[in-house]
Motif scaffolding. Structure first.
Motif, PDB file in Angstrom:
ATOM      1  N   THR A   1     -30.308 -19.036 -58.808  1.00  0.00           N
ATOM      2  CA  THR A   1     -31.398 -19.078 -58.626  1.00  0.00           C
ATOM      3  C   THR A   1     -31.889 -17.534 -59.779  1.00  0.00           C
ATOM      4  O   THR A   1     -33.077 -17.564 -59.584  1.00  0.00           O
ATOM      5  CB  THR A   1     -32.119 -18.965 -57.731  1.00  0.00           C
ATOM      6  N   GLY A   2     -31.226 -16.615 -59.835  1.00  0.00           N
ATOM      7  CA  GLY A   2     -31.593 -15.392 -60.590  1.00  0.00           C
ATOM      8  C   GLY A   2     -31.832 -14.947 -60.029  1.00  0.00           C
ATOM      9  O   GLY A   2     -33.130 -13.840 -60.735  1.00  0.00           O
ATOM     10  N   GLY A   3     -32.065 -14.479 -58.579  1.00  0.00           N
ATOM     11  CA  GLY A   3     -33.249 -13.707 -57.532  1.00  0.00           C
ATOM     12  C   GLY A   3     -34.083 -14.475 -56.776  1.00  0.00           C
ATOM     13  O   GLY A   3     -34.055 -13.619 -55.843  1.00  0.00           O
ATOM     14  N   ALA A   4     -34.030 -15.782 -57.242  1.00  0.00           N
ATOM     15  CA  ALA A   4     -35.158 -16.500 -55.833  1.00  0.00           C
ATOM     16  C   ALA A   4     -34.165 -16.857 -55.029  1.00  0.00           C
ATOM     17  O   ALA A   4     -33.283 -16.529 -54.303  1.00  0.00           O
ATOM     18  CB  ALA A   4     -35.980 -17.756 -56.411  1.00  0.00           C
ATOM     19  N   CYS A   5     -35.564 -16.932 -53.122  1.00  0.00           N
ATOM     20  CA  CYS A   5     -34.915 -16.425 -52.662  1.00  0.00           C
ATOM     21  C   CYS A   5     -34.128 -17.743 -51.930  1.00  0.00           C
ATOM     22  O   CYS A   5     -34.149 -17.961 -50.785  1.00  0.00           O
ATOM     23  CB  CYS A   5     -35.203 -15.862 -51.682  1.00  0.00           C
ATOM     24  N   HIS A   6     -34.614 -19.194 -52.900  1.00  0.00           N
ATOM     25  CA  HIS A   6     -34.810 -20.318 -52.257  1.00  0.00           C
ATOM     26  C   HIS A   6     -34.766 -21.562 -53.121  1.00  0.00           C
ATOM     27  O   HIS A   6     -34.566 -21.145 -54.102  1.00  0.00           O
ATOM     28  CB  HIS A   6     -36.272 -20.618 -51.142  1.00  0.00           C
ATOM     29  N   LEU A   7     -34.289 -22.946 -52.907  1.00  0.00           N
ATOM     30  CA  LEU A   7     -34.119 -23.810 -53.731  1.00  0.00           C
ATOM     31  C   LEU A   7     -35.747 -24.480 -53.897  1.00  0.00           C
ATOM     32  O   LEU A   7     -36.513 -24.086 -52.742  1.00  0.00           O
ATOM     33  CB  LEU A   7     -33.294 -24.559 -53.982  1.00  0.00           C
ATOM     34  N   GLU A   8     -36.186 -24.910 -55.321  1.00  0.00           N
ATOM     35  CA  GLU A   8     -37.679 -25.332 -54.727  1.00  0.00           C
ATOM     36  C   GLU A   8     -36.358 -27.232 -55.628  1.00  0.00           C
ATOM     37  O   GLU A   8     -36.184 -27.372 -56.148  1.00  0.00           O
ATOM     38  CB  GLU A   8     -38.374 -25.315 -55.832  1.00  0.00           C
ATOM     39  N   ALA A   9     -37.440 -27.959 -55.242  1.00  0.00           N
ATOM     40  CA  ALA A   9     -37.168 -29.476 -55.690  1.00  0.00           C
ATOM     41  C   ALA A   9     -37.670 -29.361 -57.425  1.00  0.00           C
ATOM     42  O   ALA A   9     -36.090 -30.684 -57.535  1.00  0.00           O
ATOM     43  CB  ALA A   9     -38.923 -30.343 -54.761  1.00  0.00           C
ATOM     44  N   LYS A  10     -38.071 -28.804 -57.897  1.00  0.00           N
ATOM     45  CA  LYS A  10     -37.672 -29.089 -59.541  1.00  0.00           C
ATOM     46  C   LYS A  10     -36.327 -28.741 -60.059  1.00  0.00           C
ATOM     47  O   LYS A  10     -35.876 -28.796 -60.768  1.00  0.00           O
ATOM     48  CB  LYS A  10     -39.251 -28.022 -59.690  1.00  0.00           C
ATOM     49  N   MET A  11     -36.263 -28.490 -59.472  1.00  0.00           N
ATOM     50  CA  MET A  11     -34.712 -27.653 -59.353  1.00  0.00           C
ATOM     51  C   MET A  11     -33.524 -28.251 -59.617  1.00  0.00           C
ATOM     52  O   MET A  11     -32.636 -28.599 -60.037  1.00  0.00           O
ATOM     53  CB  MET A  11     -33.871 -26.753 -58.440  1.00  0.00           C
ATOM     54  N   VAL A  12     -33.850 -29.141 -58.308  1.00  0.00           N
ATOM     55  CA  VAL A  12     -32.987 -30.678 -58.130  1.00  0.00           C
ATOM     56  C   VAL A  12     -33.148 -31.684 -58.995  1.00  0.00           C
ATOM     57  O   VAL A  12     -32.074 -32.103 -59.195  1.00  0.00           O
ATOM     58  CB  VAL A  12     -33.413 -30.806 -56.277  1.00  0.00           C
ATOM     59  N   GLY A  13     -34.491 -31.677 -59.214  1.00  0.00           N
ATOM     60  CA  GLY A  13     -34.604 -32.732 -59.735  1.00  0.00           C
ATOM     61  C   GLY A  13     -34.366 -32.984 -61.372  1.00  0.00           C
ATOM     62  O   GLY A  13     -33.940 -33.515 -61.963  1.00  0.00           O
ATOM     63  N   LYS A  14     -33.832 -31.910 -61.810  1.00  0.00           N
ATOM     64  CA  LYS A  14     -33.316 -31.550 -63.055  1.00  0.00           C
ATOM     65  C   LYS A  14     -31.859 -31.913 -63.340  1.00  0.00           C
ATOM     66  O   LYS A  14     -31.447 -31.750 -64.488  1.00  0.00           O
ATOM     67  CB  LYS A  14     -33.140 -29.536 -62.888  1.00  0.00           C
ATOM     68  N   LEU A  15     -30.982 -32.056 -62.006  1.00  0.00           N
ATOM     69  CA  LEU A  15     -29.876 -32.090 -61.594  1.00  0.00           C
ATOM     70  C   LEU A  15     -29.986 -33.306 -61.878  1.00  0.00           C
ATOM     71  O   LEU A  15     -28.865 -34.157 -61.937  1.00  0.00           O
ATOM     72  CB  LEU A  15     -29.344 -31.629 -60.483  1.00  0.00           C
ATOM     73  N   PHE A  16     -31.309 -34.082 -61.578  1.00  0.00           N
ATOM     74  CA  PHE A  16     -31.133 -36.126 -61.108  1.00  0.00           C
ATOM     75  C   PHE A  16     -29.810 -36.842 -62.402  1.00  0.00           C
ATOM     76  O   PHE A  16     -29.175 -37.010 -61.754  1.00  0.00           O
ATOM     77  CB  PHE A  16     -32.286 -36.335 -61.206  1.00  0.00           C
ATOM     78  N   PRO A  17     -30.215 -36.435 -63.505  1.00  0.00           N
ATOM     79  CA  PRO A  17     -29.429 -37.105 -64.538  1.00  0.00           C
ATOM     80  C   PRO A  17     -27.735 -36.844 -64.146  1.00  0.00           C
ATOM     81  O   PRO A  17     -27.141 -38.259 -65.214  1.00  0.00           O
ATOM     82  CB  PRO A  17     -29.791 -36.746 -65.381  1.00  0.00           C
ATOM     83  N   GLU A  18     -26.842 -36.424 -63.725  1.00  0.00           N
ATOM     84  CA  GLU A  18     -25.910 -35.821 -63.854  1.00  0.00           C
ATOM     85  C   GLU A  18     -25.297 -36.279 -62.087  1.00  0.00           C
ATOM     86  O   GLU A  18     -24.070 -36.446 -61.955  1.00  0.00           O
ATOM     87  CB  GLU A  18     -25.536 -34.573 -63.485  1.00  0.00           C
ATOM     88  N   ILE A  19     -26.120 -36.949 -61.389  1.00  0.00           N
ATOM     89  CA  ILE A  19     -25.708 -37.314 -60.125  1.00  0.00           C
ATOM     90  C   ILE A  19     -25.464 -38.686 -59.861  1.00  0.00           C
ATOM     91  O   ILE A  19     -25.860 -39.104 -60.823  1.00  0.00           O
ATOM     92  CB  ILE A  19     -27.130 -37.096 -58.519  1.00  0.00           C
ATOM     93  N   PRO A  20     -24.301 -38.909 -59.422  1.00  0.00           N
ATOM     94  CA  PRO A  20     -23.657 -40.247 -59.799  1.00  0.00           C
ATOM     95  C   PRO A  20     -24.354 -40.858 -58.658  1.00  0.00           C
ATOM     96  O   PRO A  20     -24.539 -40.918 -57.862  1.00  0.00           O
ATOM     97  CB  PRO A  20     -22.122 -40.151 -58.564  1.00  0.00           C
ATOM     98  N   THR A  21     -24.342 -42.612 -58.819  1.00  0.00           N
ATOM     99  CA  THR A  21     -25.376 -42.811 -58.058  1.00  0.00           C
ATOM    100  C   THR A  21     -24.244 -44.001 -57.392  1.00  0.00           C
ATOM    101  O   THR A  21     -24.881 -44.198 -56.704  1.00  0.00           O
ATOM    102  CB  THR A  21     -25.987 -43.929 -59.413  1.00  0.00           C
ATOM    103  N   ASP A  22     -22.995 -43.756 -57.219  1.00  0.00           N
ATOM    104  CA  ASP A  22     -22.060 -44.228 -56.242  1.00  0.00           C
ATOM    105  C   ASP A  22     -22.473 -43.853 -55.254  1.00  0.00           C
ATOM    106  O   ASP A  22     -21.136 -44.137 -54.469  1.00  0.00           O
ATOM    107  CB  ASP A  22     -21.468 -45.252 -56.835  1.00  0.00           C
ATOM    108  N   LEU A  23     -22.657 -42.786 -54.683  1.00  0.00           N
ATOM    109  CA  LEU A  23     -22.462 -41.451 -53.598  1.00  0.00           C
ATOM    110  C   LEU A  23     -22.880 -42.043 -52.151  1.00  0.00           C
ATOM    111  O   LEU A  23     -24.076 -42.990 -52.406  1.00  0.00           O
ATOM    112  CB  LEU A  23     -23.035 -40.511 -54.264  1.00  0.00           C
ATOM    113  N   ASP A  24     -21.946 -41.689 -51.888  1.00  0.00           N
ATOM    114  CA  ASP A  24     -23.474 -41.930 -49.913  1.00  0.00           C
ATOM    115  C   ASP A  24     -23.608 -40.974 -50.099  1.00  0.00           C
ATOM    116  O   ASP A  24     -24.609 -41.072 -48.638  1.00  0.00           O
ATOM    117  CB  ASP A  24     -21.934 -42.154 -49.529  1.00  0.00           C
TER     118      ASP A  24
END
Lengths: 114, 223
Positions: free
Chosen positions: B90-113
């Motif tokens: 986060t480079g200083g930010a004290c929390h995660l935000e939904a948009k940061m998770v959203g950016k990773l979306f294309p990399e997340i395998p679809t067959d996860l549990d």
């Protein structure tokens, strides 16, 4: 402290609304901050004053209405203001309480010069 | 000069909420249960995840998103267990935000549990941000003290489950387990409470059982 991130979100809405209204400047902004919103009103004010420089809200005042935590007992129907965040009905001791107010973080109104 | 007042009534975190709802919907459609872990720094989130990884790996597919202010260290620890992990710095930010998770979306395998999100260590700010999770867990480690739920109510009122970690230290520290449980239930009567020790491997099987039954419920809902 995430108040600066919150103020950044506030300015996204603020600038969009000011543009829509073709405002010359923003005079005041009113927000509602719930006791359980996770935000400290004082820090929100400081963050607002830092962020507003060189924006359309350069001279704007941030007005904060602090909203206490209000719950309604699902058993006896009592509506209670909670200062201690203890989810227990003081009348019938039920723990089935529904939150009515106090979690909000809301941009209520904007006063501007058009 | 003309003055004008407009009524807005918009949630300040409305855009985060919207992105989070979209993430939740898309992950649920794929049958993935998402768990957001919150705690102070050093409460043992990564160590707990390492243990969970060891136990889930034979039968389930999991991945981890790590949030930290600096360094790739936590993601490396998870990868060392053979689990895919992404580090959000986060480079200083004290929390995660939904948009940061959203950016990773294309990399997340679809067959996860299971998709675990380990938030930035902080018991205050992460509580305000929905990341699209199905279950929010707050960790309270024994060395932090049993009085934290009322001091940091938001983290506890917004969580579904409380994990009292480092229980192996109970015999040597003045931490009253019953008091901690009572404080937590006072601020959130719906909390599910687990007491765990990653070092002694205790209580973790029950926690995993809870995750597995939540996964089954999510998939039944989809069917």
């Amino acid at each position: 402290m995430h108040e600066l991130s919150i103020v950044a979100s506030l300015f996204e809405i603020l600038e969009e609304k000011a543009k829509e209204q073709k405002a010359k400047k923003v005079i005041s902004v009113k927000v509602k901050v719930g006791a359980l919103s996770g935000v400290v009103p004082e820090f929100l004010k400081t963050a607002f004053d830092v962020y507003k420089k060189d924006t359309i809200a350069d001279e704007a005042k941030l007005k904060i209405e602090e909203v206490p935590l209000k719950v309604k007992c699902q058993k006896c129907g009592a509506e209670i203001i909670k200062d201690d965040f203890v989810f227990l009905c003081e009348k019938c001791e039920s723990r089935e309480l529904k939150t009515l107010a106090g979690t909000e973080l809301l941009l209520e109104k904007i006063e501007m010069e058009v | 000069m003309k003055k004008k007042e407009i009524l807005v009534l918009e949630e300040l975190l409305g855009s985060n909420k919207k992105i989070a709802s979209e993430i939740r919907k898309r992950l649920e459609e794929k049958g993935i249960l998402t768990i957001n872990l919150l705690s102070s720094p050093g409460a043992g989130k990564t160590t707990l995840l390492e243990k969970i990884a060891e136990k889930l790996k034979p039968d389930y597919k999991m991945a981890v998103i790590e949030g930290d202010i600096e360094t790739e260290r936590d993601a490396e620890r998870i990868r060392a267990k053979g689990i895919p992990a992404w580090q959000i710095i986060t480079g200083g930010a004290c929390h995660l935000e939904a948009k940061m998770v959203g950016k990773l979306f294309p990399e997340i395998p679809t067959d996860l549990d299971f998709l675990f999100i380990e938030n930035v260590g902080n018991l205050v700010c992460p509580a305000s941000y929905d990341l699209g999770e199905n279950i929010r867990c707050v960790l309270l480690s024994v060395p932090e003290g049993d009085d934290k739920p009322k001091k940091y109510p938001k983290a506890f009122t917004t969580s579904d489950c409380l994990i009292i970690s480092k229980s192996d230290l109970l015999p040597v520290l003045p931490f009253n387990l019953e008091h901690a449980q009572k404080e937590a239930l006072d601020v959130n009567p719906q909390l599910k409470i687990f007491t765990t020790s990653a070092l002694e491997d205790s209580g973790i099987a029950d926690l995993i059982e809870f995750f597995i039954s939540s996964l089954k419920k999510l998939r039944q809902k989809n069917a």
